[in-house]
Design a protein around this motif. Structure first.
Motif, mmCIF file in Angstrom:
data_model
loop_
_atom_site.group_PDB
_atom_site.id
_atom_site.type_symbol
_atom_site.label_atom_id
_atom_site.label_comp_id
_atom_site.label_asym_id
_atom_site.label_seq_id
_atom_site.Cartn_x
_atom_site.Cartn_y
_atom_site.Cartn_z
ATOM 1 N N GLN A 160 74.251 38.869 38.035
ATOM 2 C CA GLN A 160 75.456 38.050 38.066
ATOM 3 C C GLN A 160 76.505 38.484 37.053
ATOM 4 O O GLN A 160 77.526 37.818 36.893
ATOM 5 N N THR A 161 76.256 39.589 36.348
ATOM 6 C CA THR A 161 77.230 40.087 35.369
ATOM 7 C C THR A 161 78.307 40.883 36.100
ATOM 8 O O THR A 161 78.015 41.680 36.988
ATOM 9 N N TYR A 173 78.922 42.721 41.008
ATOM 10 C CA TYR A 173 77.969 41.964 40.207
ATOM 11 C C TYR A 173 76.672 42.758 40.075
ATOM 12 O O TYR A 173 76.177 43.334 41.047
ATOM 13 N N MET A 235 87.095 41.655 28.574
ATOM 14 C CA MET A 235 87.281 40.311 29.111
ATOM 15 C C MET A 235 88.057 40.416 30.411
ATOM 16 O O MET A 235 89.014 41.193 30.531
ATOM 17 N N GLU A 241 90.189 32.711 38.065
ATOM 18 C CA GLU A 241 88.863 32.098 37.998
ATOM 19 C C GLU A 241 87.910 32.896 37.120
ATOM 20 O O GLU A 241 86.859 32.399 36.717
ATOM 21 N N TYR A 242 88.283 34.168 36.823
ATOM 22 C CA TYR A 242 87.428 35.030 36.006
ATOM 23 C C TYR A 242 87.805 34.982 34.521
ATOM 24 O O TYR A 242 87.194 35.670 33.712
ATOM 25 N N GLU A 243 88.820 34.202 34.168
ATOM 26 C CA GLU A 243 89.289 34.157 32.778
ATOM 27 C C GLU A 243 88.147 33.763 31.834
ATOM 28 O O GLU A 243 87.402 32.815 32.084
ATOM 29 N N ARG A 245 85.560 35.420 31.271
ATOM 30 C CA ARG A 245 84.273 35.967 31.699
ATOM 31 C C ARG A 245 84.182 37.422 31.271
ATOM 32 O O ARG A 245 85.114 38.201 31.488
ATOM 33 N N CYS A 247 83.435 41.325 31.314
ATOM 34 C CA CYS A 247 83.403 42.346 32.364
ATOM 35 C C CYS A 247 83.011 43.666 31.705
ATOM 36 O O CYS A 247 83.666 44.113 30.759
#
Length: 261
Positions: A160-161, A173, A235, A241-243, A245, A247
């Protein structure tokens, strides 16, 4: 039209023809082969009539192969000429493509050598730690210039990363531990291969659950440089929606070589 405009138009046409020469020659070759078939079919009824005339002339029920050729060869001259021209076009297309492929491979090799030498000097000059900091800055720039909100995120079913692959410009992912395991498996295959055939970039993509790319079979690694990934934590894009999170940008200490397999 002025002389200058005419000269520019002629130059542009010549440049375009040169650029698309393989496609043009291939198209001419295929069209020529179709035309050859049509001409041969159309010539057959006339050839049969000539064979019958020759049989009547010689007062025989059958002709020898040589007599048949002598009686009908003129009917098939247009088809033979078209066929020969078509073959020449197909050979020419393959020849141009082969020369361009060789030139591309040479250019890539020179670029790869220059990159390797540059990287060694950078590490030697500023140190390995600062060099990695520079690479992290590059990874940060890649994420900003290719925001995740503007593209599809591939689900590999392996974690899920969030990851980003600059070589194929894909977000996906996965799990870092599983990617490291895939790298180890591929490096083991490289080391134990008695023929040193290496593994391709598409082999790497397959191991981590991504689909192959068009160029992935032409890029890869051998024993000289094993696969060594450099994961850079960044980041994801703000305001989506990915803020907030993380990466992970994947790069390689030794990029895959061109024309490996």
């Amino acid at each position: 039209m002025s002389k200058q405009a005419l000269a520019k138009f002629t130059h542009d046409v010549r440049l375009s023809l040169s650029k698309h020469a393989p496609e043009i020659l291939m198209g001419m070759g295929i069209t020529g082969m179709i035309t050859t078939t049509v001409l041969a079919v159309k010539a057959t009824p006339k050839a049969l009539m000539l064979i019958d005339d020759k049989k009547n002339e010689l007062e025989t029920d059958s002709l020898t192969p040589i007599e048949t050729v002598k009686a009908t060869w003129k009917c098939y001259v247009p088809a033979a000429i078209t066929g020969a021209t078509s073959i020449a076009c197909l050979i020419g297309s393959a020849s141009v493509s082969a020369r361009r492929h060789a030139a591309l491979a040479t250019a890539y090799k020179l670029s790869e050598t220059a990159f390797s030498e540059y990287k060694e000097k950078v590490v030697e000059t500023i140190g390995e730690k600062k060099e990695r900091t520079v690479r992290d800055k590059v990874a940060e720039k890649q994420v900003k210039e290719n925001p995740v909100s503007h593209t599809e995120v591939f689900v590999t079913g392996k974690g899920q990363t969030l990851f980003y692959d600059p070589l194929s410009a894909r977000y996906f992912y996965n799990d870092l531990e599983k990617i490291n395991r895939a790298v180890n498996n591929l490096n083991k295959a490289i080391i134990t291969d008695p023929f040193d055939a290496g593994v391709s970039l598409n082999d790497f993509y397959s191991e981590i659950g991504l689909s192959p790319t068009m160029t992935g079979d032409s890029l890869g690694w051998k024993c000289k440089h094993l696969i060594e990934i450099h994961p850079s934590a960044q980041m994801a894009e703000e305001g989506t929606e990915y803020e907030g999170r993380p990466c992970i940008v994947l790069s390689f200490d030794y990029p895959p070589e061109y024309n490996l397999l």
